[in-house]
Design a protein around this motif. Structure first.
Motif, PDB file in Angstrom:
ATOM      1  N   UNK A 150     130.838 134.690  -8.427  1.00 37.81           N
ATOM      2  CA  UNK A 150     132.226 134.898  -8.858  1.00 37.81           C
ATOM      3  C   UNK A 150     132.748 135.777  -7.903  1.00 37.81           C
ATOM      4  N   UNK A 151     131.989 136.467  -7.082  1.00 33.37           N
ATOM      5  CA  UNK A 151     132.354 137.620  -5.554  1.00 33.37           C
ATOM      6  C   UNK A 151     132.230 136.929  -4.703  1.00 33.37           C
ATOM      7  N   UNK A 152     131.662 135.167  -5.209  1.00 35.94           N
ATOM      8  CA  UNK A 152     131.950 134.165  -3.747  1.00 35.94           C
ATOM      9  C   UNK A 152     132.899 133.723  -3.695  1.00 35.94           C
TER      10      UNK A 152
END
Length: 60
Positions: free
Chosen positions: A51-53
């Motif tokens: 999700x952070x990428x």
């Protein structure tokens, strides 16, 4: 009871060492296992959640 000489005892020990079962193909040593565990821990510590990428790219 027979008395076993030092030379005969040494020969028996060498023979026993030679007949030991070899390691299984593909088996790793304890040191190699520790290195793999350390590498896995390093990768886990440096990883990010998917999700952070997410990239900020314009929608088409």
């Amino acid at each position: 009871m027979r008395h076993v000489t030092g030379g005969a005892l040494a020969a028996l020990l060498l023979l026993a060492a030679c007949s030991s079962e070899p390691d299984a193909p593909g088996a790793i040593s304890a040191d190699e296992e520790q290195q793999l565990n350390d590498a896995a821990a390093m990768l886990d510590a440096n990883s990010i959640a998917l999700d952070n990428a997410i990239e900020d790219t314009p929608a088409r």
